[in-house]
Write a protein that holds these residues in place. Structure first.
Motif, PDB file in Angstrom:
ATOM      1  N   ALA A 242       0.834  -1.206   0.000  1.00 28.61           N
ATOM      2  CA  ALA A 242       0.000   0.000   0.000  1.00 28.61           C
ATOM      3  C   ALA A 242       0.868   1.256   0.000  1.00 28.61           C
ATOM      4  CB  ALA A 242      -0.927  -0.007   1.212  1.00 28.61           C
ATOM      5  N   PHE A 243       1.965   1.227   0.779  1.00 29.64           N
ATOM      6  CA  PHE A 243       2.883   2.365   0.778  1.00 29.64           C
ATOM      7  C   PHE A 243       3.538   2.514  -0.589  1.00 29.64           C
ATOM      8  CE2 PHE A 243       7.090   4.230   1.651  1.00 29.64           C
ATOM      9  CZ  PHE A 243       6.652   5.493   2.041  1.00 29.64           C
ATOM     10  N   GLY A 244       3.867   1.400  -1.233  1.00 27.60           N
ATOM     11  CA  GLY A 244       4.435   1.460  -2.574  1.00 27.60           C
ATOM     12  C   GLY A 244       3.468   2.076  -3.571  1.00 27.60           C
ATOM     13  N   PHE A 245       2.189   1.723  -3.458  1.00 27.55           N
ATOM     14  CA  PHE A 245       1.186   2.307  -4.347  1.00 27.55           C
ATOM     15  C   PHE A 245       1.048   3.805  -4.088  1.00 27.55           C
ATOM     16  CE2 PHE A 245      -3.191   3.511  -5.342  1.00 27.55           C
ATOM     17  CZ  PHE A 245      -3.225   3.181  -6.685  1.00 27.55           C
ATOM     18  N   LEU A 246       1.042   4.199  -2.807  1.00 26.23           N
ATOM     19  CA  LEU A 246       0.965   5.617  -2.463  1.00 26.23           C
ATOM     20  C   LEU A 246       2.177   6.367  -2.999  1.00 26.23           C
ATOM     21  CD1 LEU A 246      -0.436   7.880  -0.702  1.00 26.23           C
ATOM     22  CD2 LEU A 246       1.167   7.190   1.069  1.00 26.23           C
ATOM     23  N   LEU A 247       3.338   5.776  -2.848  1.00 23.31           N
ATOM     24  CA  LEU A 247       4.561   6.410  -3.326  1.00 23.31           C
ATOM     25  C   LEU A 247       4.579   6.496  -4.845  1.00 23.31           C
ATOM     26  CD1 LEU A 247       7.231   7.585  -2.453  1.00 23.31           C
ATOM     27  CD2 LEU A 247       8.195   5.304  -2.561  1.00 23.31           C
ATOM     28  N   GLU A 248       4.056   5.488  -5.495  1.00 20.29           N
ATOM     29  CA  GLU A 248       4.005   5.500  -6.953  1.00 20.29           C
ATOM     30  C   GLU A 248       3.116   6.641  -7.446  1.00 20.29           C
ATOM     31  OE1 GLU A 248       3.278   4.701 -10.983  1.00 20.29           O
ATOM     32  OE2 GLU A 248       1.688   4.428  -9.529  1.00 20.29           O
TER      33      GLU A 248
ATOM     34  N   GLY B  50       8.118   3.135  -5.887  1.00 21.04           N
ATOM     35  CA  GLY B  50       6.801   2.601  -5.556  1.00 21.04           C
ATOM     36  C   GLY B  50       6.580   1.223  -6.156  1.00 21.04           C
ATOM     37  N   LEU B  51       6.972   1.058  -7.410  1.00 17.46           N
ATOM     38  CA  LEU B  51       6.849  -0.255  -8.045  1.00 17.46           C
ATOM     39  C   LEU B  51       7.744  -1.294  -7.368  1.00 17.46           C
ATOM     40  CD1 LEU B  51       6.647   0.747 -11.813  1.00 17.46           C
ATOM     41  CD2 LEU B  51       4.824  -0.172 -10.381  1.00 17.46           C
ATOM     42  N   SER B  52       8.930  -0.874  -6.945  1.00 17.30           N
ATOM     43  CA  SER B  52       9.819  -1.823  -6.265  1.00 17.30           C
ATOM     44  C   SER B  52       9.269  -2.203  -4.892  1.00 17.30           C
ATOM     45  CB  SER B  52      11.236  -1.261  -6.160  1.00 17.30           C
ATOM     46  OG  SER B  52      11.253  -0.099  -5.379  1.00 17.30           O
ATOM     47  N   LEU B  53       8.596  -1.285  -4.207  1.00 15.00           N
ATOM     48  CA  LEU B  53       7.964  -1.636  -2.935  1.00 15.00           C
ATOM     49  C   LEU B  53       6.795  -2.596  -3.148  1.00 15.00           C
ATOM     50  CD1 LEU B  53       8.028   1.686  -0.905  1.00 15.00           C
ATOM     51  CD2 LEU B  53       9.175  -0.455  -0.351  1.00 15.00           C
ATOM     52  N   LEU B  54       6.078  -2.444  -4.238  1.00 16.48           N
ATOM     53  CA  LEU B  54       5.035  -3.416  -4.568  1.00 16.48           C
ATOM     54  C   LEU B  54       5.638  -4.803  -4.777  1.00 16.48           C
ATOM     55  CD1 LEU B  54       2.837  -1.295  -6.990  1.00 16.48           C
ATOM     56  CD2 LEU B  54       2.142  -2.197  -4.784  1.00 16.48           C
TER      57      LEU B  54
ATOM     58  N   LEU C   6      14.904  -2.799   2.361  1.00 15.64           N
ATOM     59  CA  LEU C   6      13.963  -1.806   2.865  1.00 15.64           C
ATOM     60  C   LEU C   6      14.676  -0.626   3.505  1.00 15.64           C
ATOM     61  CD1 LEU C   6      11.130  -4.059   4.321  1.00 15.64           C
ATOM     62  CD2 LEU C   6      11.017  -2.563   2.325  1.00 15.64           C
ATOM     63  N   VAL C   7      15.781  -0.877   4.206  1.00 18.84           N
ATOM     64  CA  VAL C   7      16.557   0.218   4.801  1.00 18.84           C
ATOM     65  C   VAL C   7      17.138   1.100   3.701  1.00 18.84           C
ATOM     66  CG1 VAL C   7      18.660   0.746   6.108  1.00 18.84           C
ATOM     67  CG2 VAL C   7      17.047  -0.939   6.979  1.00 18.84           C
ATOM     68  N   LEU C   8      17.690   0.489   2.648  1.00 22.16           N
ATOM     69  CA  LEU C   8      18.234   1.273   1.542  1.00 22.16           C
ATOM     70  C   LEU C   8      17.150   2.089   0.841  1.00 22.16           C
ATOM     71  CD1 LEU C   8      20.751  -1.289   0.006  1.00 22.16           C
ATOM     72  CD2 LEU C   8      21.263   0.752   1.356  1.00 22.16           C
ATOM     73  N   MET C   9      15.963   1.499   0.679  1.00 19.09           N
ATOM     74  CA  MET C   9      14.852   2.235   0.076  1.00 19.09           C
ATOM     75  C   MET C   9      14.431   3.408   0.961  1.00 19.09           C
ATOM     76  SD  MET C   9      12.320  -0.586  -1.533  1.00 19.09           S
ATOM     77  CE  MET C   9      12.706  -1.459  -3.011  1.00 19.09           C
ATOM     78  N   ALA C  10      14.430   3.216   2.263  1.00 19.34           N
ATOM     79  CA  ALA C  10      14.059   4.292   3.177  1.00 19.34           C
ATOM     80  C   ALA C  10      15.054   5.439   3.112  1.00 19.34           C
ATOM     81  CB  ALA C  10      13.951   3.754   4.603  1.00 19.34           C
ATOM     82  N   ILE C  11      16.340   5.116   3.039  1.00 25.36           N
ATOM     83  CA  ILE C  11      17.365   6.165   2.918  1.00 25.36           C
ATOM     84  C   ILE C  11      17.196   6.923   1.609  1.00 25.36           C
ATOM     85  CG2 ILE C  11      19.848   6.555   2.628  1.00 25.36           C
ATOM     86  CD1 ILE C  11      20.258   4.202   4.610  1.00 25.36           C
ATOM     87  N   PHE C  12      16.998   6.181   0.518  1.00 25.29           N
ATOM     88  CA  PHE C  12      16.788   6.821  -0.776  1.00 25.29           C
ATOM     89  C   PHE C  12      15.545   7.694  -0.767  1.00 25.29           C
ATOM     90  CE2 PHE C  12      14.688   6.824  -4.905  1.00 25.29           C
ATOM     91  CZ  PHE C  12      15.646   7.476  -5.662  1.00 25.29           C
ATOM     92  N   LEU C  13      14.467   7.181  -0.172  1.00 23.79           N
ATOM     93  CA  LEU C  13      13.221   7.936  -0.138  1.00 23.79           C
ATOM     94  C   LEU C  13      13.377   9.226   0.656  1.00 23.79           C
ATOM     95  CD1 LEU C  13      10.238   8.072  -0.845  1.00 23.79           C
ATOM     96  CD2 LEU C  13       9.765   6.758   1.207  1.00 23.79           C
ATOM     97  N   THR C  14      14.098   9.173   1.756  1.00 29.24           N
ATOM     98  CA  THR C  14      14.338  10.368   2.557  1.00 29.24           C
ATOM     99  C   THR C  14      15.096  11.419   1.751  1.00 29.24           C
ATOM    100  OG1 THR C  14      14.376   9.032   4.565  1.00 29.24           O
ATOM    101  CG2 THR C  14      15.357  11.228   4.692  1.00 29.24           C
TER     102      THR C  14
END
Length: 127
Positions: free
Chosen positions: A27-33, A62-66, A108-116
């Protein structure tokens, strides 16, 4: 009476917790997308068009989180059946952490750092 019922019930609760977490990640991936829609709306609300505004990264992340959420469900299902067989087995077995769980946690940690960094850059571009 079901033999080892409490162990099976705990295994099932753990499986359902993994599935709920995976659904949340998806759901977070969809929101981010769909975050690009917010960015484009915010850009149109300003009088000047920001030059450094990029929306493709949020779509890919977002697609990668999905995909990570779907992989979490596959991994949780495998873990559930592996633990079920271990509970039913007569002998004792070692309980260990899998490399897949560690890899997904690192991802997930790397994605969180990138997202920040990405959100900070987009906010700076809108200012």
């Amino acid at each position: 009476m079901i033999p080892h019922f409490t162990d099976h019930a705990a295994n099932e609760r753990t499986y359902l917790a993994w599935v709920r977490t995976a659904i949340s990640v998806m759901a977070f991936g969809f929101l981010l997308e769909r975050f690009d829609i917010f960015l484009l709306y915010a850009a149109k609300a300003t009088t000047q068009v920001p030059a450094g505004l990029h929306t493709k990264a949020s779509q890919w992340l977002g697609l990668s989180l999905l995909l990570v959420g779907a992989l979490m469900i596959v991994g949780a299902t495998g873990r559930f059946y592996r633990n079920r067989r271990a509970i039913e087995a007569e002998g004792s077995s070692m309980y260990g952490d899998s490399w897949a769980a560690r890899g997904m946690a690192l991802l997930l940690v790397l994605m969180a750092i990138f997202l920040t960094m990405y959100v900070a850059r987009q906010i700076a571009a809108l200012s």
